[in-house]
Design a protein around this motif. Sequence first.
Motif: not given
Lengths: 389, 461
Positions: A231-243, A245-256
């Motif tokens: 991710v080359d936008s710090a704001g988006c990167g922070a959001a993606l890394k927090d998925y 917590r936001l979703l709480g699913t194993p897929e989201a944790i693996a994605f982050s």
Amino acid sequence: MTILGLNPDELAGCVGCGLCLPHCPTYRVTGLESASPRGRINAMRAVEGGAPISSEFTAILEACIQCRGCETACPSSVQYGHMAETAMVAIATRRPITRRVFDRILYRHVLPKHYVLLLGTWALVVAQRLHIVPKRFGVPPISTSSLRRSLSSDAFPTVFLYTGCVMDAWQRDVHRAAMKVMRAMGASVGLPGHGGSCCGALHVHAGRRSDAQRLAVAVVASMPGEIPVVVDSAGCGAALKDYGRLLGTPEAIAFSARVRDFTEWVVETGLPKMLSSNKTVVVQDPCHLRHVQHAETSVRTALSASYRLLETDDDALCCGAGGIYSITHPEIARQVRDRKVAAIRAAAGSDEVTVASANPGCAMFLSAAGLDVRHPAELLAAVIEEDNE
Amino acid sequence: MGRGRVRAEPLELILYQSDAGTARGQASVVCFPESIDDLSFAIRAANRHCVSFVARGSGTGLAGGATPVANSLVIVMTRMNRILEVDPVGRVAWVEPGVLNLDLTRSVRHLGLHYAPDPSSQQACTIGGNVGTNAGGPHCLSAGVTSAHVLAADVVLGNGDIVRLGGLEPDAIGYDLRGCFVGSEGTMGIAGSIAVRLTPDPPETRTLLADFTSVDAAAETVSGIIAEGIVPAALEMMDAPITRLVEEFVGAGYPLDAEAVLLIEVTGLIGGVDAEVDAIRRVALERGARQVKVAITEQDRMLLWKGRKSAFGAIAKVAPDYYLHDIVVPRTRLVEVLKRVYEIADEQNLLVMNVFHAGDGNLHPLFVFDGSEPGIWERVYAAGDGIIQACLDAGGVLSGEHGIGLEKRDYMSLAYSAEDLDAQARLRDAFDPDGFANPEKILPTGSRCGEMKRAPEGTWV
Ligand SMILES: Cc1cc2nc3c(=O)[nH]c(=O)nc-3n(C[C@H](O)[C@H](O)[C@H](O)COP(=O)(O)OP(=O)(O)OC[C@H]3O[C@@H](n4cnc5c(N)ncnc54)[C@H](O)[C@@H]3O)c2cc1C
Ligand code: SF4
Ligand code: SF4
């Protein structure tokens, strides 16, 4: 369930020591306790204790840039950002109807729908040509040639580049630079598939958590597999890394866990061969890179191989851009930016200065103050150039 | 005073009801002067409406000094934050009171100067607040506390008059009213601008970390170092629980299994500091230190200090409330008083942590607890009473640096006779005859007859 739905232990975590005050941009420029982290936490406490969710309370929380500088400064590790986001959910549901309609259009029908955003951007380009966009909005001149050419994805990608909503519309050249560097490093770059165009960070900050969750699910689905997501936008990167917590699913944790800031990925992958430049660069730390992603060292590692880097002496205080903050709170944002610009000029001394900023929002807002601001990807692309063409 | 500079919204008033300590009050109005004339104007307006007033800097005080009682007007100094004048040759700066302590040092760093008093809260607290509490800090062991660094102040008295106390000349004649004012916690008026002394940066600095398997051995090392004739720039001690907490925050390399650590700094010329480092190392090892490390890089040094200075702020990781004491005992009695502190904590079944300026015997026993637990405050107060008694028994004093404020006001009659208190009350009256300036602070209510009473109902949380 409490009124704001805050975790009482999290709230009790603040002992009121005040050590965060100087690290808060809004406190720095106003001197108001109500514009400080400690004050905002005490205001949330008061509401949880029975005070009304008044317009005063709403204004206190909305004046927060959500830079999270207070979290890095707090020795007790108070999770201010999480509390503020939760409180914003309660605020968002209690807004007057006209505001709710406006928000709904912006957050549901403009930001996540890429064609609407691009259409709006073309309209903006026309408006800019007609000189009817107020200067204080800090919108940079948008390049039409860049907007006309779309990005192309490589076959069999080894890494994704996340393109985002506003950034893809307004700063597509940064993506081009990032792709150039990544390809020069031997990567095949994939782009997100359908539906992954908005990360939802602005939604989280505005208290629209369920909208953000929907977008997050779509973003995760748009970049399947196990390859890194750059991710080359710090704001988006922070959001993606927090998925996670936001979703709480194993897929989201693996994605982050796959998400990397652009310079993090560059440093982890091994720096490409670069020419040295005689440019002096002042590093500006976007808040969501430093206080949320804690990735400020990789920017320096990546750039210091070619450039002479200088630091500001302001504890990396926020620049005031804060997503759409500079539009909703132009006066405070401008004062915060004035401090930042002064710190940058002080660091540079008499040198001609280029500022490195890894976040499009910060870059646009600082450029509007007359600084030459470049994304680290652009700076890297400039020094690998001759070597590879 | 103009729009936005006077505020009284309900939520906002709640935010000004206390400083970083435990005492809570209620503000009637909050105002934000931007010049000394504004300040004088606000005080005169309060006089006219017969409302008392209290100065507030950053509200990091721990004794309730900035807590509004009696529906006071809270005068917040944060917008008077300009550095007015720096004289690098005479090494003096005139500053407005809202300038942050660390900001001042930062602004003169390029001149090779700094402002010496460095309370652990220095990044956040104001010079005005430092003058109010006569703040100390780790490096005050050799440099002296705030009072030694304040040359003069333009003060707005309780009736709104502006007077200059002290002066830049070294040998002013007459009484040292500046000396009275520093540490008066806003009860003698409010400083509107302050002349401070700037100190040249030392040519060489060495920072040592000594770790011990017993608190006693660490405390004995403190006396040993001083007995050796060395006055370090700083000599700080932390016990095991607090060391572990700060290490978690800063990752500076503090040993997690030590019972106590000493953080020692020596400054001076190259040859001198190295000789002192050797002597300190020897003294510490003789008294049972496991290890004495010298910080190599500037970054290591900064991290060690960041750890020490974050100590109080970090305790919320253990429990949400703290009660921090601030007593000074003769250095020779340090070991004994420290033992007593741990005993008192045991008796009241409370968790105590110790992090303090060991070099000058300034103890900071820190009780960490959850205030919502039934009956807990009684135990915390009982422990506090015990600690103060132990301190006075050992020939100590009530406050090293945080001030008396509301917190210790009612202990004053344990330390002073009725005559002493009466003399102090009269001194205060000379500055503020009508009692508008920060009432009910420092001196016990009805101090003239020397009676002892707890703070008014509802002042304590
Ligand atoms: C984590 C932490 C660590 C600390 N470490 C130390 C330490 O090492 N050493 C130390 O001494 N203290 C320490 N303190 C206590 C506190 O920081 C000091 O007392 C500091 O001087 C308070 O400054 P302030 O600006 O926050 O003042 P406030 O708390 O706002 O006010 C303090 C007092 O000064 C008065 N005052 C404020 N401005 C003025 C003015 N312009 N003129 C006259 N009176 C005024 C107020 O009325 C009040 O009585 C610490 C506090 C915390 C939270
Ligand atoms: S948020 Fe942290 S640093 Fe700020 S007042 Fe609370 S405990 Fe202190
Ligand atoms: S997030 Fe930023 S603006 Fe908001 S309270 Fe924390 S430091 Fe201040």
